[in-house]
Structures are given as structure tokens and as C-alpha cells.
Scaffold this active site. Structure first.
Site, short mmCIF file in Angstrom:
data_model
loop_
_atom_site.label_atom_id
_atom_site.label_comp_id
_atom_site.label_asym_id
_atom_site.label_seq_id
_atom_site.Cartn_x
_atom_site.Cartn_y
_atom_site.Cartn_z
N TRP A 1 9.06 7.32 7.23
CA TRP A 1 9.30 5.89 7.43
C TRP A 1 10.41 5.65 8.43
CZ3 TRP A 1 6.84 1.90 8.00
CH2 TRP A 1 7.27 0.61 7.68
N SER B 1 -1.22 6.71 0.64
CA SER B 1 -0.22 6.41 -0.38
C SER B 1 0.10 7.64 -1.22
CB SER B 1 -0.71 5.28 -1.29
OG SER B 1 0.10 5.17 -2.44
N GLU C 1 7.92 7.45 -4.80
CA GLU C 1 8.85 6.43 -5.25
C GLU C 1 8.53 5.88 -6.64
OE1 GLU C 1 11.63 5.43 -4.11
OE2 GLU C 1 11.66 5.17 -1.94
N SER D 1 2.62 -1.37 4.89
CA SER D 1 3.01 -0.71 6.14
C SER D 1 3.10 0.81 5.98
CB SER D 1 4.36 -1.25 6.61
OG SER D 1 5.30 -1.26 5.53
N LYS E 1 5.08 -2.22 -6.90
CA LYS E 1 3.71 -1.91 -6.46
C LYS E 1 3.46 -0.41 -6.49
CE LYS E 1 4.98 -0.46 -2.16
NZ LYS E 1 4.53 0.67 -1.33
N ALA F 1 3.48 4.42 7.28
CA ALA F 1 4.14 4.98 8.47
C ALA F 1 3.12 5.51 9.47
CB ALA F 1 5.11 6.08 8.06
#
Length: 336
Positions: free
Chosen positions: A20, A259, A286, A143, A196, A145
Site C-alpha cells: 500500500w 483481498s 488486518e 482500493s 470491512k 494496491a
């Protein structure tokens, strides 16, 4: 310089140079800014200087115009604007080092989508707790990367309680491929961006179990209801969750194989342990730490979050994803 957008060149230090951080630095570099990227790993920075490549992004050549350093003082002295691109689990260690330089003349932008797990607080709350003079914004929205680096059209949100700060962030990042909206709802933007990832773990589990579109649509919709409930109880605007930092980011994270959170959920549903899953992915997921923090926040704010509760049991109590789905489906019936 990106003359179409009239960007005035800024000196920007990107703190954290994983996938990122590389993507954001590339956007800023293409917009004509003076970009210095900092990472704490001396060997990693030395390798990047030599190869201009990151192993997770093998097709990407890091532009020579992006200078690289592992020197804190060099990065601090360079910056008019700081961009925090480190995972939320390392935000404390990183900002503890840089916080003394976050003065009122500089803007701090967080690209992290998570919570400070040990204190169960938002990234902005943690950073401001270290330096109250901080002019803070969160950059969030759908978004990946990999797609940003390919120049694929992307729309995101710069959220700040200071409208001038949000507008400044919009100005430095906006381009023909990277559209930035502003928002004054920092709470909603941060909560949507963080939670999310937890729902995406559940979506990955659903796909790993072989369920279909019906199931995932239900997870996304009910997951958004949980995120919105908690956000509103924390002071967010409900409308924020219908936007890019809410449903937009949730859709992309729950439906894309880019993801990490989706891939982690898929792996867990295939019978792999959490340790095996994280080792297999090899990058920060995350949603794992955020799941714990989210559950604590739900209890603190007296908010019903059954999907968040079940994904915590899958992650940390060895509950099978299949049983978790069954338990969710067989709860007491209610009005939507």
C-alpha cells in the site's frame, strides 16, 4: 507535475513501504510531488534501492524519483505531509517514533484500515493521543494496491474533522485515475475501513465452504448493518456507510481475490488453522486483530454484532466456519 489537476508540489514522506505504501507513493510521484519513502527495515530498504522491486509486487518497478530511507530524522525533516502506510498492528510502534514531528504545520494521513487493538481505539485517536497538535486525515475506500499501481480508475475518500485538511489531501492525491472525495465524518470512515476486513474474513469462509451468491450477499448486507450500528453508536453519520468508505470498501474486500482477508477466510474454511493461514498468506491480515478490537468495542457500546462474534470464535476458539454459519442462520427470528 499533473498540470490538469493543478497540483502544487509538496514534500511528502510515506511511512511504511509495503504494497500500500508503494501504491500511494506511486500516485503521489506521478502527481509531481517530492516523495521520500521510509521503512524501518535497513536490509529491506537496501534491497529496494538495488532492485527497485518488492517481492509481493514482482511486476512493479519503483520509480527512481521515489527516494528511499530507513533514517527517521531524514523522513521527518523532509515531510510537509506524512502518509502512514503501516499495518494497524504496527501503528503504535511507528507513530511512537514519529509523533514528536507531527506538529501543527504538517498533515498526517493514515492509510491504515484497522484499529489500535490494545486500546480498542481508532488510529486517529491513537495518533492524537501522542500529539494533540496533529492535523489528521484518513484515506480510505475500495482500493487494492495492485489495481492502483496499474492505473485502474479508483475512487476513495479523504476524511477529516478539519475541512481544509480533507481538501488538502484531496488535492495532493487526485488524478485522472485516482478520484478523491472528502468527508467530515472521520469516525464513520475509520470504522467502515477497519471493520470491512472482519466481514471479508467471513465472506472468504463462505466461499471456502462452497456457498453461493445468496450467502455472500447476505453476509455483506448484514455485515454492513453491524458496522453501521456500531459506527452510529460511536458518533458516526449513518449515511457514511452507504458511501465509498462503507459499502464500497466492503464490497471490494468481500469479493476480490486480491483481498488478504478474503483469502484468509477461504483458507480457514478449507480446514487450515489460523497460524497455517497467516503463514500461507505471508502478509499482514488486518481483519484478524481488528476482529478482537471490534468485539470489545461492540460490548463497550452495547451493540449487537453476531457476525463479528462468530468470526472471533472461528479465529480464536477453533469453531468450525460451517458451525458458525449454522448458528447465525438459526438465531431467533427478527425484523430486519
Amino acid at each position: 507535475m499533473n498540470k490538469k489537476w493543478g497540483v502544487n508540489m509538496k514534500k511528502i514522506s510515506v511511512i511504511g513501504f509495503g504494497s500500500w505504501g508503494i501504491a500511494l507513493a506511486d500516485v503521489l510521484c506521478r502527481n509531481g510531488h517530492d516523495v521520500l519513502a521510509w521503512d524501518g527495515g535497513a536490509e529491506y530498504i537496501a534491497e529496494l534501492r538495488e532492485t527497485r522491486k518488492n517481492s509481493y509486487l514482482p511486476q512493479v518497478i519503483i520509480p527512481e524519483r521515489i527516494r528511499l530511507t530507513n533514517d527517521v530524522l531524514e523522513a521527518a525533516n523532509h515531510a510537509e505531509i506524512f502518509v502512514l502506510a503501516v499495518p494497524s498492528k504496527t501503528i503504535a510502534a511507528t507513530t511512537n517514533v514519529f509523533a514528536q514531528y507531527f506538529n501543527a504545520d504538517k498533515i498526517v494521513i493514515s492509510g491504515a484500515k484497522g484499529l489500535e487493538e490494545s486500546k480498542q481505539i481508532r488510529i486517529s485517536e491513537y495518533v492524537r493521543g501522542l500529539n494533540g497538535d496533529c492535523r489528521f486525515a484518513a484515506l480510505t475506500g475500495p482500493s487494492h494496491a495492485e489495481e492502483v499501481l496499474k492505473g485502474i480508475p479508483t475512487a476513495i475518500v479523504a476524511a477529516s474533522e478539519d475541512d481544509a485538511v480533507a481538501a488538502a489531501v484531496q488535492d495532493v492525491f487526485s488524478s485522472e485515475n485516482f478520484r478523491v472525495y472528502t468527508s467530515s465524518d472521520l469516525i464513520g470512515a475509520e470504522i467502515g475501513g477497519a471493520l470491512k476486513n472482519v466481514i471479508a474474513l467471513a465472506a472468504g469462509c463462505s466461499d471456502g465452504l462452497g456457498f453461493g451468491d445468496n450467502t455472500k450477499a447476505g453476509l455483506i448486507t448484514r455485515g454492513m448493518a453491524e458496522i453501521s450500528r456500531l459506527g452510529v453508536n460511536m458518533g458516526a453519520n449513518a449515511q457514511t456507510f452507504a458511501g465509498l468508505s462503507g459499502i464500497g470498501d466492503l464490497i471490494v474486500t468481500c469479493t476480490s481475490k486480491h483481498s488478504r482477508n478474503w483469502r484468509a477466510g477461504f483458507s480457514l474454511a478449507q480446514g487450515n488453522s489460523l497460524d497455517e493461514t497467516l503463514k500461507q498468506i505471508g502478509m499482514v491480515v488486518e481483519g484478524v486483530d481488528t476482529a478482537k478490537a471490534a468485539l470489545k468495542l461492540a460490548r463497550k457500546h452495547n451493540t449487537s454484532m453476531p457476525i463479528i462474534e462468530e468470526i472471533n470464535k472461528v479465529l480464536f476458539e477453533n469453531k468450525s466456519p460451517k458451525t458458525a454459519v449454522t448458528d447465525l442462520m438459526c438465531r431467533e427470528t427478527k425484523e430486519e
